[in-house]
Design a protein around this motif. Structure first.
Motif, PDB file in Angstrom:
ATOM      1  N   VAL A   3      50.358 -69.660  -2.726  1.00  0.00           N
ATOM      2  CA  VAL A   3      48.966 -70.003  -3.210  1.00  0.00           C
ATOM      3  C   VAL A   3      47.792 -69.770  -2.636  1.00  0.00           C
ATOM      4  O   VAL A   3      48.398 -70.302  -1.230  1.00  0.00           O
ATOM      5  N   VAL A   4      47.036 -69.096  -2.575  1.00  0.00           N
ATOM      6  CA  VAL A   4      45.981 -68.720  -1.627  1.00  0.00           C
ATOM      7  C   VAL A   4      45.318 -70.063  -2.594  1.00  0.00           C
ATOM      8  O   VAL A   4      44.296 -69.666  -3.365  1.00  0.00           O
ATOM      9  N   ARG A   5      44.384 -70.889  -1.180  1.00  0.00           N
ATOM     10  CA  ARG A   5      43.328 -72.239  -1.890  1.00  0.00           C
ATOM     11  C   ARG A   5      41.914 -71.693  -0.993  1.00  0.00           C
ATOM     12  O   ARG A   5      42.626 -71.265   0.593  1.00  0.00           O
ATOM     13  N   PRO A   6      40.666 -72.056  -1.476  1.00  0.00           N
ATOM     14  CA  PRO A   6      39.200 -71.729   0.187  1.00  0.00           C
ATOM     15  C   PRO A   6      39.789 -72.655   0.131  1.00  0.00           C
ATOM     16  O   PRO A   6      40.379 -73.961   0.394  1.00  0.00           O
ATOM     17  N   ASP A   7      39.296 -72.555   1.630  1.00  0.00           N
ATOM     18  CA  ASP A   7      39.572 -74.112   3.410  1.00  0.00           C
ATOM     19  C   ASP A   7      38.327 -75.360   2.511  1.00  0.00           C
ATOM     20  O   ASP A   7      36.575 -74.720   1.710  1.00  0.00           O
ATOM     21  N   PRO A   8      38.373 -76.031   1.982  1.00  0.00           N
ATOM     22  CA  PRO A   8      37.583 -76.910   1.919  1.00  0.00           C
ATOM     23  C   PRO A   8      35.954 -76.986   2.508  1.00  0.00           C
ATOM     24  O   PRO A   8      35.062 -76.964   1.040  1.00  0.00           O
ATOM     25  N   SER A   9      35.981 -76.493   3.070  1.00  0.00           N
ATOM     26  CA  SER A   9      34.552 -75.830   3.868  1.00  0.00           C
ATOM     27  C   SER A   9      33.651 -75.169   2.928  1.00  0.00           C
ATOM     28  O   SER A   9      32.610 -74.929   3.446  1.00  0.00           O
ATOM     29  N   VAL A  10      34.152 -73.912   2.098  1.00  0.00           N
ATOM     30  CA  VAL A  10      34.184 -72.713   1.321  1.00  0.00           C
ATOM     31  C   VAL A  10      33.728 -73.743  -0.320  1.00  0.00           C
ATOM     32  O   VAL A  10      32.875 -72.728  -0.817  1.00  0.00           O
ATOM     33  N   LEU A  11      34.219 -74.324  -0.016  1.00  0.00           N
ATOM     34  CA  LEU A  11      33.611 -74.938  -1.678  1.00  0.00           C
ATOM     35  C   LEU A  11      32.327 -76.033  -1.779  1.00  0.00           C
ATOM     36  O   LEU A  11      31.883 -76.375  -1.292  1.00  0.00           O
ATOM     37  N   ALA A  12      31.790 -75.635  -3.592  1.00  0.00           N
ATOM     38  CA  ALA A  12      30.784 -76.049  -2.925  1.00  0.00           C
ATOM     39  C   ALA A  12      30.530 -77.515  -3.645  1.00  0.00           C
ATOM     40  O   ALA A  12      31.717 -78.215  -3.959  1.00  0.00           O
ATOM     41  N   GLY A  13      30.393 -78.982  -4.467  1.00  0.00           N
ATOM     42  CA  GLY A  13      30.056 -80.116  -3.402  1.00  0.00           C
ATOM     43  C   GLY A  13      30.249 -79.823  -5.681  1.00  0.00           C
ATOM     44  O   GLY A  13      29.901 -78.928  -6.388  1.00  0.00           O
ATOM     45  N   ILE A  14      31.199 -81.281  -5.680  1.00  0.00           N
ATOM     46  CA  ILE A  14      31.004 -81.108  -7.784  1.00  0.00           C
ATOM     47  C   ILE A  14      30.064 -80.751  -8.000  1.00  0.00           C
ATOM     48  O   ILE A  14      30.111 -79.790  -8.991  1.00  0.00           O
ATOM     49  N   ASN A  15      28.994 -81.364  -7.954  1.00  0.00           N
ATOM     50  CA  ASN A  15      27.032 -81.503  -8.999  1.00  0.00           C
ATOM     51  C   ASN A  15      26.635 -80.085  -8.587  1.00  0.00           C
ATOM     52  O   ASN A  15      27.096 -80.074  -9.872  1.00  0.00           O
ATOM     53  N   GLU A  16      27.037 -79.945  -7.800  1.00  0.00           N
ATOM     54  CA  GLU A  16      26.191 -78.325  -7.481  1.00  0.00           C
ATOM     55  C   GLU A  16      27.209 -76.867  -8.713  1.00  0.00           C
ATOM     56  O   GLU A  16      26.757 -76.792  -9.177  1.00  0.00           O
ATOM     57  N   ALA A  17      28.516 -77.348  -8.540  1.00  0.00           N
ATOM     58  CA  ALA A  17      29.184 -76.286  -8.838  1.00  0.00           C
ATOM     59  C   ALA A  17      28.828 -77.057 -10.517  1.00  0.00           C
ATOM     60  O   ALA A  17      29.336 -75.985 -11.376  1.00  0.00           O
ATOM     61  N   THR A  18      29.223 -77.592 -10.929  1.00  0.00           N
ATOM     62  CA  THR A  18      28.942 -77.981 -12.812  1.00  0.00           C
ATOM     63  C   THR A  18      27.380 -77.238 -12.750  1.00  0.00           C
ATOM     64  O   THR A  18      27.438 -76.864 -14.167  1.00  0.00           O
ATOM     65  N   GLU A  19      26.421 -77.484 -12.091  1.00  0.00           N
ATOM     66  CA  GLU A  19      25.263 -77.125 -12.207  1.00  0.00           C
ATOM     67  C   GLU A  19      25.361 -75.235 -12.984  1.00  0.00           C
ATOM     68  O   GLU A  19      25.101 -74.307 -13.399  1.00  0.00           O
ATOM     69  N   GLU A  20      26.363 -74.935 -11.461  1.00  0.00           N
ATOM     70  CA  GLU A  20      26.623 -72.996 -11.382  1.00  0.00           C
ATOM     71  C   GLU A  20      27.226 -72.715 -12.247  1.00  0.00           C
ATOM     72  O   GLU A  20      27.151 -71.621 -13.218  1.00  0.00           O
ATOM     73  N   ILE A  21      27.988 -73.962 -13.059  1.00  0.00           N
ATOM     74  CA  ILE A  21      29.292 -73.130 -13.964  1.00  0.00           C
ATOM     75  C   ILE A  21      27.839 -73.199 -15.316  1.00  0.00           C
ATOM     76  O   ILE A  21      28.202 -72.284 -16.315  1.00  0.00           O
ATOM     77  N   LYS A  22      27.452 -74.415 -15.122  1.00  0.00           N
ATOM     78  CA  LYS A  22      27.148 -74.433 -16.529  1.00  0.00           C
ATOM     79  C   LYS A  22      25.237 -73.475 -16.794  1.00  0.00           C
ATOM     80  O   LYS A  22      24.778 -73.031 -17.782  1.00  0.00           O
ATOM     81  N   ARG A  23      24.639 -72.901 -15.505  1.00  0.00           N
ATOM     82  CA  ARG A  23      24.213 -71.619 -15.382  1.00  0.00           C
ATOM     83  C   ARG A  23      24.508 -70.420 -15.724  1.00  0.00           C
ATOM     84  O   ARG A  23      24.477 -69.749 -16.293  1.00  0.00           O
ATOM     85  N   ILE A  24      25.682 -70.082 -15.616  1.00  0.00           N
ATOM     86  CA  ILE A  24      26.515 -68.890 -15.472  1.00  0.00           C
ATOM     87  C   ILE A  24      27.531 -69.029 -16.918  1.00  0.00           C
ATOM     88  O   ILE A  24      26.687 -67.469 -17.034  1.00  0.00           O
ATOM     89  N   VAL A  25      28.197 -69.552 -17.285  1.00  0.00           N
ATOM     90  CA  VAL A  25      28.329 -68.764 -18.484  1.00  0.00           C
ATOM     91  C   VAL A  25      28.009 -69.711 -19.940  1.00  0.00           C
ATOM     92  O   VAL A  25      26.988 -70.524 -20.020  1.00  0.00           O
ATOM     93  N   PRO A  26      27.601 -68.050 -20.288  1.00  0.00           N
ATOM     94  CA  PRO A  26      26.332 -68.506 -21.694  1.00  0.00           C
ATOM     95  C   PRO A  26      26.728 -69.402 -22.420  1.00  0.00           C
ATOM     96  O   PRO A  26      28.176 -69.817 -22.587  1.00  0.00           O
ATOM     97  N   ASP A  27      25.724 -70.468 -23.104  1.00  0.00           N
ATOM     98  CA  ASP A  27      26.108 -71.511 -23.953  1.00  0.00           C
ATOM     99  C   ASP A  27      27.113 -71.418 -25.104  1.00  0.00           C
ATOM    100  O   ASP A  27      27.544 -72.396 -25.808  1.00  0.00           O
ATOM    101  N   GLU A  28      26.922 -70.208 -26.169  1.00  0.00           N
ATOM    102  CA  GLU A  28      27.520 -69.668 -26.205  1.00  0.00           C
ATOM    103  C   GLU A  28      29.570 -70.302 -26.828  1.00  0.00           C
ATOM    104  O   GLU A  28      30.266 -69.767 -27.622  1.00  0.00           O
ATOM    105  N   ALA A  29      29.422 -70.411 -25.397  1.00  0.00           N
ATOM    106  CA  ALA A  29      31.244 -70.487 -24.790  1.00  0.00           C
ATOM    107  C   ALA A  29      31.008 -71.665 -25.096  1.00  0.00           C
ATOM    108  O   ALA A  29      33.155 -72.461 -25.436  1.00  0.00           O
ATOM    109  N   GLU A  30      30.288 -73.350 -25.159  1.00  0.00           N
ATOM    110  CA  GLU A  30      30.732 -73.791 -26.156  1.00  0.00           C
ATOM    111  C   GLU A  30      31.564 -74.920 -24.911  1.00  0.00           C
ATOM    112  O   GLU A  30      32.764 -75.413 -25.592  1.00  0.00           O
ATOM    113  N   ILE A  31      31.196 -74.406 -23.926  1.00  0.00           N
ATOM    114  CA  ILE A  31      31.971 -75.236 -23.038  1.00  0.00           C
ATOM    115  C   ILE A  31      31.908 -77.523 -23.222  1.00  0.00           C
ATOM    116  O   ILE A  31      31.068 -78.351 -23.612  1.00  0.00           O
ATOM    117  N   THR A  32      33.613 -77.492 -23.213  1.00  0.00           N
ATOM    118  CA  THR A  32      33.408 -79.182 -24.211  1.00  0.00           C
ATOM    119  C   THR A  32      33.805 -79.795 -22.477  1.00  0.00           C
ATOM    120  O   THR A  32      33.895 -81.165 -22.636  1.00  0.00           O
TER     121      THR A  32
END
Ligand SMILES: [Zn+2]
Ligand SMILES: [Zn+2]
Length: 636
Positions: free
Chosen positions: A63-92
């Protein structure tokens, strides 16, 4: 070749294949998976063939994994996911797995998280660096699964270090001595309970299952104190075939006594085992007994669990590869195939198996690339052990419910939480849907609800038809509205006081405690009611005595002893077993490809193991054994 040399060779190979402009920051084994860390994971994603080519060349899971230095912080990434994915997807739920750099996004409409031709997912990848995995929200939330995930997240760093240690152990290099394979019976031979086996080669020691036998205090645990096994830290790996206590019951104990390696099992086997082990220590404490281990030991094994899906092949030691396939017995139960050396020898352990298509599962997998020795169960291996078909059981249960409900009575079905309960649920739902029995409330008490939740979280482990019903028709029979969950003493009291017919499925399966006892005590004296046994009743249990016609049962109540008069109808419906009957066991060998040249029988009373071994020898001219516990057989 040692692991350092191997990694150097692998690095050189990877550098030859991967363009020089791609920055690789680390290459390391995590258990048997070769992980490449890079600051430009997108470059690997662009050339899909690159990873495949590398894996083939290196003959490793990669498997190929991103180096930890290129990963967004967990809070920041959560916000991005909520912004990019449409509400209709109903993330649980969104959960990050820092040890793999993956983020799982659980949504009611997974298609909308993926987006047209994967566009939404690609945008996500670019923005957050984490590799997104999209999961359909399970129809019933499971507390067990949620807790296991949270726990694994909290120990992600330890776990990563552990997986690297396992990887270095697996690839420590094989010694070039004479090759051999032997099999030792440590428990569950010429008996049922405390299943345990040891597979040994010149390089490896692999322990399979560590079960407990509840019905025999003198012979409750397997022979782990043998010098081949003890001290436990000499073991390369532990394999867990499925979540019944006669197989998984003592897995946490191994960690209490010094084992610190991996346990390989399927994901549902891990979740169900934890559910049953937690219940085991809870019940022991409630009965004033000292449980053999504590919840911390359950956490220890979960931390070191490595899950594999059916069909995945993985190195588990310098000379052994493991592949799990469906055994058809309970959710996640597996037959284990061991490929030893480079084509030197192949062993298959069926563990508990059902070679019939059931309401829940496909029949036991029976095609393997190679196979020389087979170790198989013999629970119903005696020459007269024939069981009715699933269809006959269906009709019988339908007739009983119709009769009892018709006269205004109540039906109690004592069940094991895992497996049998879900099958009975499917049958009752089918009978109601097709109008064969009147619509009645079906109450589920004990761990049945939670076990059902775990079933609905793993539809890919169910048989094709049920999977289709769950996925494509929005028509999951396990979620039919006739089923009512009993989750408090108050609800239980309401049901006990209620007038008119109903059906109750409750644990335990052999009337040896659990919520089923309350219904039994209340309803046994009324002859309109009925108790239906659908599972095996072990000798000495109350279930067995009632099944055999006992009419007066002494009961302890509030410190006093009272006699319970049984007036209710007592019925037994065979055919719900998760074990193959004699015909199915013989057919399995008939249809098994390729045929082994050695067969060992186990997991059955003495006469059944012996009878099956001799019948197989006569019919197929295969060398067979029915060893006692503590025997070792040299397979090659
Ligand atoms: Zn089992
Ligand atoms: Zn078993």
């Amino acid at each position: 070749m040692g692991v350092e040399e191997l990694l150097q060779e692998i690095s050189a190979e990877i550098r030859r294949e991967v363009p020089g402009s791609v920055e690789i920051t680390d290459i390391e084994f995590e258990a048997a998976v070769l992980v490449i860390y890079t600051k430009q994971p997108e470059r690997f994603a662009e050339d899909e063939d690159l990873v495949r080519r590398l894996a083939k060349k290196l003959r490793k899971r990669l498997v190929v994994r991103p180096d930890p230095s290129v990963l967004a912080g967990i809070n920041e990434a959560t916000e991005e996911i909520k912004r990019i994915v449409p509400d209709e997807a109903e993330i649980t739920d969104i959960y990050f797995e820092p040890d793999t750099g993956e983020v799982s996004i659980e949504a009611r409409k997974p298609g909308l998280v993926i987006g047209r031709q994967g566009t939404t997912l690609n945008d996500l990848k670019k923005e957050i660096g984490w590799a997104p995995k999209v999961v359909r929200t399970p129809p019933i939330p499971s507390k067990t699964i949620k807790e296991i995930r949270e726990y694994l997240r909290s120990v992600a760093d330890d776990r990563k270090e552990f997986l690297r240690k396992v990887g270095r152990r697996i690839y420590r290099g094989s010694n070039k001595d004479e090759q051999w394979v032997r099999w030792t019976s440590l428990g569950g031979y010429r008996e049922v309970g405390r299943s345990c086996h040891l597979l040994q080669t010149q390089d490896s020691k692999i322990l399979i299952d560590a079960g407990v036998n509840f019905s025999n205090d003198d012979k409750a645990t397997p022979y782990l104190q043998l010098s081949e096994v003890w001290p436990l830290n000499q073991l390369d790996a532990v394999i867990l075939t499925h979540a019944h206590m006669d197989h998984c019951g003592l897995i946490p104990l191994l960690y209490k006594y010094g084992y610190d390696g991996p346990v390989y099992c399927t994901p549902p086997t891990r979740e169900l085992s934890v559910l049953l082990q937690m219940d085991y220590i809870k019940i022991a404490a409630a009965e004033g007994k000292k449980p053999p281990y504590e919840s911390e030991h359950i956490r220890e094994w979960v931390k070191r669990s490595i899950t594999l899906n059916f069909g995945d092949t993985t190195d588990i030691s310098p000379d052994v590869k493991l592949t799990f396939n469906n055994s058809g017995h309970i959710l996640g139960s597996a037959v284990s195939h061991f490929h030893i050396g480079d084509g030197f020898y192949n062993v298959l352990l069926t563990s508990d198996m059902k070679y019939e298509r059931t309401w829940l599962f496909n029949p036991t997998h029976n095609k393997f690339p190679r196979l020389e020795a087979l170790i198989m169960e013999a629970t119903y291996g005696g020459k007269n052990d024939f069981q009715p078909t699933r269809q006959q059981a269906h009709e019988e249960l339908g007739a009983i419910i119709q009769r009892v409900v018709g006269r205004g009575g109540k039906v109690i079905v004592p069940c094991f939480a895992v497996g049998r309960s879900q099958e009975v649920m499917l049958v009752v739902e089918d009978l109601v849907r097709n109008g064969q029995i009147p619509r009645t409330d079906v109450f589920l008490d004990g761990m049945i609800w939670e076990a059902t939740a775990i079933h609905t979280a793993y539809p890919e482990y169910l048989n094709n038809q049920l999977r289709n019903e769950i996925f494509h028709e929005g028509n999951n029979p396990l979620l039919a509205d006739i089923f009512r969950r009993v989750d408090s003493q108050a609800t239980r009291r309401e049901i006990l006081a209620r007038e008119g017919p109903c059906v109750v499925l409750a644990t335990s399966g052999m009337l040896s405690g659990g919520p089923v006892m309350e219904y039994f005590k209340e309803w046994a004296p009324d002859k309109r009611n009925c108790i239906v046994f659908v599972g095996f009743q072990a000798g000495g249990t109350l279930g067995k005595r009632v099944q055999q016609g006992m009419k007066e049962v002494p009961m302890a109540e509030g410190g006093k002893s009272k006699v319970l008069h049984i007036e209710m109808e007592v019925e037994t419906v065979d055919g719900f077993s998760g074990h193959s009957d004699r015909r199915q066991l013989m057919n399995y060998i008939n249809n098994l490809s390729p045929k082994p040249d050695k067969i060992i029988t186990m997991h059955g009373e003495e006469s059944k193991c012996v009878d099956l071994a001799s019948s197989l020898h006569k019919k197929y001219n295969i060398q067979t054994w029915a060893p006692y516990n503590l025997e070792t057989i040299r397979l090659k």
